[in-house]
Design a protein around this motif. Structure first.
Motif, mmCIF file in Angstrom:
data_model
loop_
_atom_site.group_PDB
_atom_site.id
_atom_site.type_symbol
_atom_site.label_atom_id
_atom_site.label_comp_id
_atom_site.label_asym_id
_atom_site.label_seq_id
_atom_site.Cartn_x
_atom_site.Cartn_y
_atom_site.Cartn_z
ATOM 1 N N SER A 253 0.815 -1.223 0.000
ATOM 2 C CA SER A 253 0.000 0.000 0.000
ATOM 3 C C SER A 253 0.846 1.269 0.000
ATOM 4 O O SER A 253 0.470 2.295 0.590
ATOM 5 N N LEU A 254 2.005 1.198 -0.659
ATOM 6 C CA LEU A 254 2.844 2.379 -0.828
ATOM 7 C C LEU A 254 2.499 3.048 -2.152
ATOM 8 O O LEU A 254 2.271 2.370 -3.147
ATOM 9 N N ASP A 255 2.478 4.369 -2.190
ATOM 10 C CA ASP A 255 1.948 5.070 -3.360
ATOM 11 C C ASP A 255 2.954 5.083 -4.518
ATOM 12 O O ASP A 255 4.088 4.610 -4.406
ATOM 13 N N GLU A 256 2.508 5.644 -5.637
ATOM 14 C CA GLU A 256 3.306 5.660 -6.863
ATOM 15 C C GLU A 256 4.603 6.440 -6.690
ATOM 16 O O GLU A 256 5.638 6.079 -7.265
ATOM 17 N N PHE A 257 4.576 7.490 -5.894
ATOM 18 C CA PHE A 257 5.785 8.278 -5.659
ATOM 19 C C PHE A 257 6.874 7.416 -5.029
ATOM 20 O O PHE A 257 8.046 7.495 -5.413
ATOM 21 N N VAL A 258 6.503 6.585 -4.071
ATOM 22 C CA VAL A 258 7.479 5.701 -3.427
ATOM 23 C C VAL A 258 8.017 4.676 -4.425
ATOM 24 O O VAL A 258 9.212 4.371 -4.450
ATOM 25 N N GLY A 259 7.124 4.167 -5.280
ATOM 26 C CA GLY A 259 7.562 3.228 -6.309
ATOM 27 C C GLY A 259 8.599 3.847 -7.234
ATOM 28 O O GLY A 259 9.612 3.217 -7.556
ATOM 29 N N ASN A 260 8.359 5.080 -7.667
ATOM 30 C CA ASN A 260 9.322 5.769 -8.538
ATOM 31 C C ASN A 260 10.635 6.047 -7.805
ATOM 32 O O ASN A 260 11.727 5.931 -8.384
ATOM 33 N N GLY A 307 9.191 -9.154 3.479
ATOM 34 C CA GLY A 307 8.914 -8.076 4.413
ATOM 35 C C GLY A 307 9.631 -8.267 5.738
ATOM 36 O O GLY A 307 9.033 -8.117 6.808
ATOM 37 N N VAL A 308 10.914 -8.632 5.677
ATOM 38 C CA VAL A 308 11.674 -8.887 6.898
ATOM 39 C C VAL A 308 11.800 -7.635 7.757
ATOM 40 O O VAL A 308 12.036 -7.723 8.965
ATOM 41 N N LEU A 309 11.656 -6.472 7.128
ATOM 42 C CA LEU A 309 11.596 -5.205 7.848
ATOM 43 C C LEU A 309 10.243 -4.561 7.575
ATOM 44 O O LEU A 309 9.635 -4.800 6.528
ATOM 45 N N PRO A 310 9.733 -3.768 8.512
ATOM 46 C CA PRO A 310 8.481 -3.045 8.243
ATOM 47 C C PRO A 310 8.626 -2.219 6.966
ATOM 48 O O PRO A 310 9.533 -1.385 6.870
ATOM 49 N N MET A 311 7.748 -2.456 5.995
ATOM 50 C CA MET A 311 7.936 -1.868 4.669
ATOM 51 C C MET A 311 7.424 -0.426 4.629
ATOM 52 O O MET A 311 6.345 -0.126 4.109
ATOM 53 N N THR A 312 8.222 0.458 5.185
ATOM 54 C CA THR A 312 7.954 1.891 5.059
ATOM 55 C C THR A 312 8.541 2.385 3.739
ATOM 56 O O THR A 312 9.247 1.656 3.037
ATOM 57 N N ALA A 313 8.283 3.619 3.412
ATOM 58 C CA ALA A 313 8.829 4.197 2.185
ATOM 59 C C ALA A 313 10.355 4.171 2.208
ATOM 60 O O ALA A 313 11.005 3.811 1.219
ATOM 61 N N GLU A 314 10.940 4.523 3.353
ATOM 62 C CA GLU A 314 12.397 4.567 3.453
ATOM 63 C C GLU A 314 13.009 3.177 3.302
ATOM 64 O O GLU A 314 14.034 3.002 2.635
ATOM 65 N N VAL A 315 12.369 2.181 3.899
ATOM 66 C CA VAL A 315 12.874 0.808 3.795
ATOM 67 C C VAL A 315 12.789 0.307 2.363
ATOM 68 O O VAL A 315 13.713 -0.338 1.846
ATOM 69 N N ALA A 316 11.681 0.610 1.680
ATOM 70 C CA ALA A 316 11.515 0.180 0.291
ATOM 71 C C ALA A 316 12.603 0.774 -0.598
ATOM 72 O O ALA A 316 13.213 0.069 -1.415
ATOM 73 N N VAL A 317 12.845 2.055 -0.449
ATOM 74 C CA VAL A 317 13.891 2.712 -1.250
ATOM 75 C C VAL A 317 15.255 2.094 -0.963
ATOM 76 O O VAL A 317 16.040 1.817 -1.870
ATOM 77 N N ALA A 318 15.544 1.831 0.314
ATOM 78 C CA ALA A 318 16.838 1.273 0.688
ATOM 79 C C ALA A 318 17.007 -0.150 0.156
ATOM 80 O O ALA A 318 18.082 -0.511 -0.343
ATOM 81 N N LEU A 319 15.962 -0.965 0.251
ATOM 82 C CA LEU A 319 16.069 -2.350 -0.205
ATOM 83 C C LEU A 319 16.290 -2.435 -1.711
ATOM 84 O O LEU A 319 17.110 -3.235 -2.185
ATOM 85 N N PHE A 320 15.578 -1.625 -2.465
ATOM 86 C CA PHE A 320 15.774 -1.649 -3.915
ATOM 87 C C PHE A 320 17.142 -1.083 -4.295
ATOM 88 O O PHE A 320 17.741 -1.494 -5.292
ATOM 89 N N ALA A 321 17.654 -0.147 -3.512
ATOM 90 C CA ALA A 321 19.006 0.350 -3.743
ATOM 91 C C ALA A 321 20.023 -0.773 -3.557
ATOM 92 O O ALA A 321 20.978 -0.900 -4.339
ATOM 93 N N VAL A 322 19.822 -1.602 -2.536
ATOM 94 C CA VAL A 322 20.739 -2.719 -2.275
ATOM 95 C C VAL A 322 20.710 -3.716 -3.429
ATOM 96 O O VAL A 322 21.761 -4.177 -3.903
#
Length: 417
Positions: A253-260, A307-322
């Motif tokens: 349930s993260l918005d399009e901005f977070v996806g981009n 979802g090993v970490l709570p999937m906040t916007a910051e976590v999503a960005v960091a995981l995809f960066a990794v």
């Protein structure tokens, strides 16, 4: 054949590496020159989304069809000539698109751009191989790949800005002219290093007797395995490109901005990973680097799905960066592995054949993963992406196991030339 030291310390070979990498920047730039203008093209030609998508598919199709024949051509006439013609075609085709008065004309123009795109991987890597010693190949390939990703990053801003300011036709005419001018500069500045290498290889062959056919040289088991490697790793990468927004929206349930933002972090860290991966490729065995970093990319993808970490916007960005970082680290070693299995007179064919897996994987992945999402869910699709990273790692390792001695020997020979 004797030639001067071609390390990255300086000299004319450094100029060749810079010119080739600049051409790769333009190749990727032109590959994304049209999507920023889609809103303007819709207004101009009343196009549907399907018709817009077809523009990009036609470009990929001509590249897919011609990349292997162009690789053969590189080994017959020399890489510099093919490189220059490729620049003229991508730049000139883009200019032709800027003169389009109908959708069919536009389709024909992007087909020409795709023909030009087919020149770059076989010609570029043949030139880089001839211009660089074995001890610096990883850095050379890394700089080349990084230049391409920079072209991806710059194109939307430059072309989109010109389109809004001047209109879509002037935008395409201006950026297309840059490629034609760059072709002229490259023609006047670049030495035909690969053609000289071919002449030396031919003389050695004639003095030492018959050797295997060109076809046999590029259809050996490791080359075929690397073709499969390209398909699987491209399917994983393209899956991230295509469905990251869908995945984060539908599953967390993260918005399009977070996806981009997550996708931007993936691209950015991929580019950084490429530069770091160049140094790794020069210090460690290619299969070791590929096995390690692609396994880590797969495990990072699984961690994202679970979802090993709570999937906040910051976590999503960091995981995809990794994930992007680990993927980028593999790319220079990937190119070194391909190069190690080619002979001095079949580099163009080897890269042309193996890189055909890239557009093939890019065409297959969105459809297959889209079906998985439609019939099951996005989590399963991203689990499949993680599995594709792991499968790519395994294929890369298997392709190199039997031929490690040959690869090391060829690198040593290059260093003594």
């Amino acid at each position: 054949m004797q030639r001067e030291d071609s390390s990255l310390q300086g000299g004319p070979d450094r100029l060749v590496i810079g010119l080739v990498s600049g051409g790769h920047f333009l190749a990727h730039f032109y590959a994304l020159a049209f999507p920023p203008l889609f809103p303007l093209l819709i207004d101009e030609f009343a196009l549907s989304n399907t018709e817009l998508g077809l523009l990009m598919s036609v470009m990929a199709l001509s590249t897919f069809i011609l990349q292997i024949p162009v690789g053969v051509l590189v080994d017959k006439v020399g890489a510099k000539r093919v490189f220059i013609v490729g620049l003229v075609l991508v730049g000139g085709g883009t200019m032709l698109a800027g003169l389009a008065g109908s959708y069919l004309y536009l389709l024909a123009a992007v087909f020409v751009v795709g023909i030009g795109q087919s020149a770059f991987h076989p010609a570029d890597f043949a030139l880089l191989d001839a211009a660089t010693t074995g001890g610096a190949e990883g850095k050379s390939f890394a700089f080349h790949t990084f230049s391409g990703y920079t072209g991806f990053a710059v194109a939307p801003f430059v072309v989109g800005g010109l389109g809004v300011t001047l209109g879509w036709q002037p935008a395409l005419l201006i950026v297309g002219a840059v490629g034609v001018v760059y072709a002229l500069v490259s023609q006047l500045s670049m030495r035909p290093l690969y053609r000289l290498r071919m002449a030396g290889a031919k003389a050695e062959t004639e003095s030492s007797g018959p050797t295997e056919s060109r076809f046999a040289a590029v259809t050996k088991l490791p080359i075929l395995l690397l073709f499969a490697f390209f398909i699987t790793v491209t399917m994983a990468n393209k899956g991230v490109h295509t469905f990251t927004g869908v995945f984060l929206l539908s599953e967390f349930s993260l918005d399009e901005f977070v996806g981009n933002a997550a996708l931007t972090s993936y691209f950015t860290l991929t580019a950084i990973g490429v530069l770091v991966g160049g140094a790794l490729a020069d210090r460690y065995r290619a299969t070791t680097v590929i096995a390690t970093v692609l396994v880590l990319a797969g495990l990072s993808t699984f961690a994202t799905v679970a979802g090993v970490l709570p999937m906040t916007a910051e976590v999503a960005v960091a995981l995809f960066a990794v994930v992007g970082l680990f993927y980028g680290l593999a790319l220079p070693s990937r190119d070194r592995l391909i190069n190690s299995f080619s002979t001095d007179s079949t580099t163009g064919q080897s890269f042309g054949f193996v890189y055909t897996g890239l557009p093939l994987g890019a065409m297959v992945s969105p459809v297959v993963l889209g079906v998985v999402i439609d019939f099951w869910d996005a989590k399963l699709a991203f689990a499949a992406i993680g599995a594709l990273f792991l499968l790519s790692s395994a294929i890369g390792v298997i392709s190199g196991m039997k031929y490690v001695t040959r690869s090391t020997t060829r690198a040593a020979v290059k260093n003594t030339e």
